[in-house]
Design a protein around this motif. Structure first.
Motif, PDB file in Angstrom:
ATOM      1  N   GLY A 102     -21.901   7.594 -29.565  1.00 55.59           N
ATOM      2  CA  GLY A 102     -23.007   7.916 -30.443  1.00 55.59           C
ATOM      3  C   GLY A 102     -24.008   8.883 -29.844  1.00 55.59           C
ATOM      4  N   TRP A 103     -24.808   9.468 -30.712  1.00 54.68           N
ATOM      5  CA  TRP A 103     -25.826  10.416 -30.262  1.00 54.68           C
ATOM      6  C   TRP A 103     -27.062   9.666 -29.799  1.00 54.68           C
ATOM      7  N   SER A 104     -27.898  10.400 -29.079  1.00 57.71           N
ATOM      8  CA  SER A 104     -29.166   9.863 -28.621  1.00 57.71           C
ATOM      9  C   SER A 104     -30.145  11.010 -28.479  1.00 57.71           C
ATOM     10  N   SER A 105     -31.402  10.703 -28.547  1.00 65.14           N
ATOM     11  CA  SER A 105     -32.427  11.726 -28.307  1.00 65.14           C
ATOM     12  C   SER A 105     -32.800  11.804 -26.826  1.00 65.14           C
ATOM     13  N   SER A 106     -32.231  10.944 -26.013  1.00 69.21           N
ATOM     14  CA  SER A 106     -32.514  10.943 -24.583  1.00 69.21           C
ATOM     15  C   SER A 106     -31.529  11.834 -23.848  1.00 69.21           C
ATOM     16  N   PRO A 107     -32.003  12.841 -23.148  1.00 67.16           N
ATOM     17  CA  PRO A 107     -31.079  13.741 -22.466  1.00 67.16           C
ATOM     18  C   PRO A 107     -30.345  13.084 -21.307  1.00 67.16           C
ATOM     19  N   SER A 108     -30.882  12.022 -20.759  1.00 67.96           N
ATOM     20  CA  SER A 108     -30.325  11.456 -19.540  1.00 67.96           C
ATOM     21  C   SER A 108     -28.969  10.806 -19.725  1.00 67.96           C
ATOM     22  N   ILE A 109     -28.597  10.484 -20.946  1.00 69.26           N
ATOM     23  CA  ILE A 109     -27.338   9.767 -21.137  1.00 69.26           C
ATOM     24  C   ILE A 109     -26.221  10.656 -21.657  1.00 69.26           C
ATOM     25  N   TYR A 110     -26.449  11.929 -21.722  1.00 67.39           N
ATOM     26  CA  TYR A 110     -25.381  12.831 -22.155  1.00 67.39           C
ATOM     27  C   TYR A 110     -24.435  13.130 -20.998  1.00 67.39           C
ATOM     28  N   ASP A 111     -23.180  13.290 -21.350  1.00 67.30           N
ATOM     29  CA  ASP A 111     -22.144  13.424 -20.320  1.00 67.30           C
ATOM     30  C   ASP A 111     -21.984  14.855 -19.821  1.00 67.30           C
ATOM     31  N   TYR A 112     -22.074  15.805 -20.730  1.00 73.38           N
ATOM     32  CA  TYR A 112     -21.812  17.195 -20.365  1.00 73.38           C
ATOM     33  C   TYR A 112     -22.868  18.101 -20.985  1.00 73.38           C
ATOM     34  N   TRP A 113     -23.124  19.191 -20.261  1.00 69.18           N
ATOM     35  CA  TRP A 113     -24.149  20.151 -20.672  1.00 69.18           C
ATOM     36  C   TRP A 113     -23.632  21.575 -20.530  1.00 69.18           C
ATOM     37  N   GLY A 114     -24.136  22.435 -21.417  1.00 71.14           N
ATOM     38  CA  GLY A 114     -23.925  23.858 -21.241  1.00 71.14           C
ATOM     39  C   GLY A 114     -24.963  24.423 -20.293  1.00 71.14           C
ATOM     40  N   GLN A 115     -24.844  25.711 -20.034  1.00 72.32           N
ATOM     41  CA  GLN A 115     -25.724  26.368 -19.080  1.00 72.32           C
ATOM     42  C   GLN A 115     -27.038  26.823 -19.718  1.00 72.32           C
ATOM     43  N   GLY A 116     -27.094  26.809 -21.030  1.00 70.80           N
ATOM     44  CA  GLY A 116     -28.299  27.185 -21.748  1.00 70.80           C
ATOM     45  C   GLY A 116     -28.296  28.629 -22.204  1.00 70.80           C
ATOM     46  N   THR A 117     -29.004  28.877 -23.286  1.00 74.34           N
ATOM     47  CA  THR A 117     -29.169  30.230 -23.793  1.00 74.34           C
ATOM     48  C   THR A 117     -30.642  30.406 -24.192  1.00 74.34           C
ATOM     49  N   GLN A 118     -31.194  31.544 -23.814  1.00 70.85           N
ATOM     50  CA  GLN A 118     -32.618  31.783 -24.036  1.00 70.85           C
ATOM     51  C   GLN A 118     -32.874  32.224 -25.471  1.00 70.85           C
ATOM     52  N   VAL A 119     -33.859  31.601 -26.091  1.00 72.37           N
ATOM     53  CA  VAL A 119     -34.349  32.031 -27.394  1.00 72.37           C
ATOM     54  C   VAL A 119     -35.830  32.376 -27.229  1.00 72.37           C
ATOM     55  N   THR A 120     -36.165  33.593 -27.563  1.00 76.09           N
ATOM     56  CA  THR A 120     -37.549  34.044 -27.463  1.00 76.09           C
ATOM     57  C   THR A 120     -38.019  34.513 -28.829  1.00 76.09           C
TER      58      THR A 120
END
Length: 123
Positions: A102-120
């Motif tokens: 299931g989803w969560s609003s807490s970032p600490s329990i997510y298993d995998y992450w991308g490197q991020g993309t900048q939005v300005t």
């Protein structure tokens, strides 16, 4: 090896729109809830929204509700974040995240992450 790669970030004027994508590999995509978070300079990572596995039910933070939309394409192992009516407060690095179950609003329990993309967002 799990990889998650975001794309679609960039510079946009206030009021404009942008579509982010996150392509995942190395995992059984359909088993994972997918989420988007963002982090502005000097601030904590903030939940933007999530989409559940199977049903594709979406949930959003109050700050983006009605302006952002998340969708997923399990055949392409991809999740999208459609952003509209962007304002200066939306400026941040945007990350996609995957959590088995299931989803969560807490970032600490997510298993995998991308490197991020900048939005300005500019005025």
């Amino acid at each position: 090896q799990v990889q998650m790669v975001e794309s679609g970030g960039g510079l946009v004027q206030a009021g404009g729109s942008l579509r982010l994508s996150c392509a995942a590999s190395g995992l059984t995509f359909g088993l994972y809830a997918m989420a988007w978070f963002r982090q502005a300079p000097g601030k904590e990572r903030e939940f933007v929204g999530a989409i559940s596995r199977i049903s594709g039910t979406t949930n959003y933070s109050d700050s983006v509700k009605g302006r952002f939309s998340i969708s997923r394409d399990d055949a392409k192992n991809t999740v999208h974040l459609q952003m509209s009516s962007l304002n200066l407060g939306d400026t941040a690095v945007y990350y996609c995240a995957a959590r088995r179950g299931g989803w969560s609003s807490s970032p600490s329990i997510y298993d995998y992450w991308g490197q991020g993309t900048q939005v300005t967002v500019s005025s």
